[in-house]
Design an enzyme around this catalytic site. Structure first.
Site, PDB file in Angstrom:
ATOM      1  N   ASP A 245      36.477  40.810  41.382  1.00 29.06           N
ATOM      2  CA  ASP A 245      36.485  39.592  40.573  1.00 29.06           C
ATOM      3  C   ASP A 245      35.618  38.547  41.269  1.00 29.06           C
ATOM      4  OD1 ASP A 245      38.011  38.704  42.716  1.00 29.06           O
ATOM      5  OD2 ASP A 245      39.747  38.100  41.516  1.00 29.06           O
TER       6      ASP A 245
ATOM      7  N   GLU B 284      46.945  40.595  34.918  1.00 25.57           N
ATOM      8  CA  GLU B 284      45.485  40.703  35.003  1.00 25.57           C
ATOM      9  C   GLU B 284      44.809  40.194  33.732  1.00 25.57           C
ATOM     10  OE1 GLU B 284      43.559  41.292  37.466  1.00 25.57           O
ATOM     11  OE2 GLU B 284      45.153  41.736  38.885  1.00 25.57           O
TER      12      GLU B 284
ATOM     13  N   TYR C 235      36.749  45.915  34.878  1.00 22.71           N
ATOM     14  CA  TYR C 235      37.502  45.175  35.895  1.00 22.71           C
ATOM     15  C   TYR C 235      39.004  45.399  35.741  1.00 22.71           C
ATOM     16  CZ  TYR C 235      40.159  41.653  38.201  1.00 22.71           C
ATOM     17  OH  TYR C 235      41.124  41.040  38.953  1.00 22.71           O
TER      18      TYR C 235
END
Length: 367
Positions: A158, A57, A140
């Protein structure tokens, strides 16, 4: 039907028709990615490695899967665990990251993994709130790691998920103002039983079907639910405000070579390309041009070529000049931050960021 039976049905987790159709599509078409546990394996009880999920990520922020895959494989081969990466010297990690861009991520990566190793026994927190306490982890990344690694019911949003959701609900409010509604819509869709797979399914759909241009609506598992498709406006969403033009900056890099070695410096730990090895330059930045002043007196030969490079917030034209003498004295060398002589024939091993790797290639052609 007994009261007990009715209560049992009410208490069972509900999956919306949208989530159910999406997950069925994901079960059949999930991308095979090196950090991902396939949906069939996940249902069989195989759990994702939080370290690999987190690493992927961080790498994927503002970077494509195609660009990240090779870097990810090299990282986990060299540093397969939290403790291994935490123990790695900064310069090795930064060199391994070279070329991937957005170098603040690499510095945050180092700070985060060392915090996990030293303060959390090598284990990532399993909640969004816990993950957000770690260096470099924002909303996020916390949501994505919580959902994918720990199956927490987190709303993972996203750019791909923004696009899918804006089209699904025909949200015509321009970004970034639309993000509050988009996040609320995603949160309402997250199923209680497979939140990690749902998050990845939404990302996959945006990457492979609900693409920015020419979305494959006929192949989309959510076509029957999509308000934008029904209205014939899918490709126009999400609405984005015009981008401001990037400022154009200029600067100079200095190639100083002696006895088959080139002089490299280490950039300051914070700021543009922080902590990376680089050629000496004249102080260009996002805010202004370089001063064209060389790092030492001597004979300089300007190269009739420049390196063009685009950063997130500005574009740069970097000129090059070669040092032709005299011999570099010790005082001049020591005045340069982190100065080191590096073999020219192994310049690839220096881990230069893309800008300076391009500059080095030009300099080598003209030296």
């Amino acid at each position: 039907m007994s009261v007990e039976c009715r209560e049992k049905i009410v208490d069972e987790p509900k999956t919306s028709p949208v989530a159910a159709d999406l997950l069925a599509h994901y079960d059949a078409h999930a991308r095979d990615l090196p950090w991902r546990v396939a949906p069939a394996d996940r249902r069989a009880g195989v759990r994702p490695d939080p370290y690999r999920v987190w690493l992927s990520e961080v790498m994927l922020q503002q970077t494509t899967v195609a660009a990240v895959t090779g870097y990810f494989d090299r990282f986990v081969t060299r540093w397969p665990t939290v403790d291994a990466l935490a123990a790695a010297p900064d310069e090795d990690v930064l060199a391994a990251w070279a070329g991937l861009g957005y170098y603040a991520r690499a510095r945050n990566l180092i700070a985060c993994v060392r915090t996990v190793a030293a303060g959390h026994g090598g284990q990532f927190p399993d909640t969004e709130a816990g993950l957000r306490t770690l260096p470099g982890i924002g909303d996020y990344t916390a949501a994505s790691v919580a959902a994918i690694a720990f199956d927490r019911p987190s709303a993972v949003v996203d750019a791909n998920v923004e696009r899918v959701t804006a089209r699904l609900y025909a949200i015509e409010t321009p970004l970034p103002a639309a993000r509050t509604e988009i996040r609320a819509r995603v949160a309402a869709l997250v199923p209680a039983d497979r939140p990690g797979d749902f998050a990845q399914a939404m990302m996959d759909l945006g990457a492979t079907v609900c693409t920015p241009r020419n979305p494959s609506c006929l192949l989309c598992p959510l076509a029957q639910h999509c308000a934008a498709r029904a209205a014939g406006i899918a490709e126009s969403l999400p609405v984005k405000l015009p981008k401001k033009p990037r400022p154009q900056r200029t600067g100079t890099a200095w190639w100083i070579e002696q006895d088959g070695k080139v002089l490299l410096v280490q950039r300051p730990g914070s700021g543009m390309l922080g902590g990376m090895r680089a050629l000496p330059d004249d102080g260009w930045s996002a805010r202004g041009d370089g001063n064209a002043e060389p790092p030492m007196t001597g004979q300089w030969q300007r190269i009739d070529a420049a390196v063009a490079h685009v950063f997130t917030h500005f574009s740069l034209d970097l000129a090059l000049a070669l040092y032709r003498g005299p011999q570099i004295d010790k005082v001049a060398f020591e005045n340069l931050n982190g100065a080191i002589w590096w073999p020219v024939d192994n310049i690839a091993g220096a881990g230069l960021p893309t800008l300076f790797a391009k500059a080095a290639a030009v300099a080598i052609q003209h030296r």
